[in-house]
Design an enzyme around this catalytic site. Structure first.
Site, PDB file in Angstrom:
ATOM      1  N   GLU A 259       0.823  -1.278  -0.042  1.00  0.00           N
ATOM      2  CA  GLU A 259       0.213   0.099  -0.026  1.00  0.00           C
ATOM      3  C   GLU A 259       0.987   1.207  -0.064  1.00  0.00           C
ATOM      4  OE1 GLU A 259      -1.647   2.807   0.623  1.00  0.00           O
ATOM      5  OE2 GLU A 259      -1.805   2.590   2.820  1.00  0.00           O
TER       6      GLU A 259
ATOM      7  N   CYS B 245      -2.153   8.159   4.183  1.00  0.00           N
ATOM      8  CA  CYS B 245      -2.487   7.876   2.883  1.00  0.00           C
ATOM      9  C   CYS B 245      -3.843   8.203   2.144  1.00  0.00           C
ATOM     10  CB  CYS B 245      -2.034   6.520   2.398  1.00  0.00           C
ATOM     11  SG  CYS B 245      -2.918   5.331   3.332  1.00  0.00           S
TER      12      CYS B 245
END
Length: 523
Positions: free
Chosen positions: A294, A328
């Site tokens: 990720e 994020c």
């Protein structure tokens, strides 16, 4: 090991209401207790050995740089190799431990973490600069991951043996999922408990052993988790704790021939490097390494003229500036239809001005960014933003003996501008204007990332179009683009945001296993 905790349906850990006096006092007591423990030394965990090294990682409070959170022993290549051998040896036993028994270690750890929730959160306040609510949510998510993955392992173990396959007369066929082997787990600093716990426990409950290399800015909270797993009786060598340099220890283990998988959360640049290194076959390697990554995002919110503008503005500010924009999933850009642009911008600026910057332990809404490098990088992007848009509020250093920055809002930014395209990972919001709602979605999609997004509208046809055409792994309608909950919003993104692994979802554990089909002739 006997089952002592009843297996109940999964429910998310509730967030703490700090407006209640008893919760406030409990958190203050936890902060006092943790503060008294600052400055301790922490060892590596390699098998059953606690290894103290001369070279240390110094964890610093980003909200008070004179305060040392702890001194964490730093691994070398030689110690990383020792940890690899321990993990390889332990794997041969651990893979044979029943899924129910593996799951119970997670249940017990979740139970203890829940009892000490405020203490874990207090460490996060000091080490990562989170305010009380952000720290509490981080700890709650860690508990959720352990509870969810434990239940998932039990479910998979009960259903996979009997997974329906097409029947063939004369044969008994079944498919099972078996662990991969030894994995390297590299979690980020922004959710240094939740994501660290989630990545690690998903791997071990699936029957793998791991080498855990935490982020160098937040190694103490990672050690607290490892110590907790030791306390609940997890066999030595299942988790090997080896903080160290990414260029030295990280690269060494990524390229190691016995590494079976790398689970990584962090920047695009590091993720791409890991993917490239893992793709190279080392001498003695007999498998393709699996990369679960990720890697960040450039997330945004699109607002059309039918939207509830107050709700949209509140979501934009919360998405952009929660934990100082160091997520994020942070909504670092918003695209607003021209006819309501000025109204939304005015509301966003007004809400941003209300945000107070200050020390996390005093529970200010905005705290410090993580370290000097981030501080410098964010201020450089703010200078770039001054050339690319109109700075409406913030964008300056804030008072305090830490890495404090006033949240910045830039208006009238070109969709191709750097602050609209590049991940800043700080309290910087760029606002762009769209001629209509479809152009707003086109601007949103014009990025190399694809993690989270949000669309605000009251028009069902437009919402249906957005659901189909906004290209991201997690798309939200009429709510902020941050705040994914385990089991509710499986998390992961498209494009340069990673492998869309959907942490906290029903497919996640399969990434740490391999499917084995067995077929037996019967009469």
């Amino acid at each position: 090991m006997t089952t002592t905790i009843k297996i109940t349906p999964f429910t998310n850990e509730p967030f703490t209401d700090f407006t209640r006096e008893e919760n406030k006092r409990a958190m203050e007591a936890a902060l006092t207790k943790v503060k008294q423990e600052l400055g301790k030394e922490y060892p590596l965990h390699i098998g059953n050995e606690k290894v103290f090294t001369e070279d240390k990682i110094v964890s610093i409070n980003p909200g008070n740089v004179d305060e040392k959170i702890g001194f964490v022993s730093k691994a070398t290549k030689e110690l990383a190799e020792q940890a690899m051998q321990e993990a390889l040896t332990r794997f041969e036993d651990w893979k044979r431990v029943s899924p129910l028994e593996r799951a119970e270690y997670l249940f017990k750890a979740a139970h203890l973490m829940r009892e000490r929730k405020h203490e874990f959160s207090a460490v996060l306040v000091y080490e990562s600069g989170k305010n009380w609510a952000e720290a509490d949510a981080d700890t709650a998510e860690a508990i959720d991951f352990m509870e969810f993955y434990a239940r998932e392992m039990i479910r998979l173990s009960e259903t996979n043996i009997h997974r329906p396959l097409t029947k063939l007369d004369g044969e008994a066929n079944e498919i099972t999922y078996i662990p991969l082997g030894v994995g390297v787990v590299i979690p980020p600093w922004n959710f240094p408990l939740a994501i660290c716990v989630g990545m690690t426990t998903a791997a071990i409950v699936s029957g793998n052993t791991v080498l855990l290399k935490p982020a160098s800015t937040t190694p103490v909270i990672a050690h607290k988790f490892v110590a907790l797993m030791e306390e609940v009786g997890l066999p030595s060598g299942v988790i090997n704790f080896i903080p160290g340099s990414g260029a030295e220890v990280g690269d060494y283990l990524t390229t190691h021939p016995k590494t079976r998988f790398i689970s990584f959360t962090g920047s695009k640049e590091v993720g791409l490097r890991i993917n490239r290194l893992a793709a190279e076959t080392a001498n003695g390697q007999i498998w393709l390494k699996r990369v679960i990554a990720e890697m960040g995002g450039k997330d945004g919110i699109v607002v059309d003229e039918t939207a509830n503008l107050d709700d949209a503005a509140a979501a934009i500010v919360a998405s952009a500036f929660g934990f100082q924009g160091q997520k994020c999933s942070a909504g670092s850009r918003a695209v607003i239809v021209e006819s309501v642009y000025d109204k939304v911008v005015e509301k966003v600026v007004e809400l941003t001005k209300r945000l107070q910057v200050g020390a996390p332990e005093e529970n200010f809404s905005v705290g410090p960014v993580i370290d000097q490098n981030s501080f410098k990088k964010i201020l450089e992007y703010i200078e770039i933003g001054k050339k690319e848009g109109q700075l409406l509020v913030g964008g300056t250093k804030a008072a305090g003996n830490g890495f404090y920055i006033e949240p910045a809002v830039f208006a009238d930014v070109d969709p191709k501008a750097r602050i609209m395209q590049e991940e800043i990972f700080g309290p910087v919001l760029a606002l762009a204007k769209a001629a209509d709602w479809k152009e707003g979605i086109e601007i949103y999609n014009d990025t190399e990332f694809g993690l989270t997004g949000s669309y605000f509208s009251q028009n069902e046809e437009r919402i249906a179009y957005a659901l189909e055409n906004m290209h991201c792994g997690n798309l939200y309608i009429n709510r902020k683009c941050t705040g994914a909950l385990v089991g509710v919003h499986p998390f992961g993104g498209f494009n340069m945001s990673g492998t869309d692994s959907k942490a906290g979802g029903y497919d996640y554990l399969l990434l740490f296993t391999q499917a084995k089909l067995t077929s037996k002739k019967v009469r």
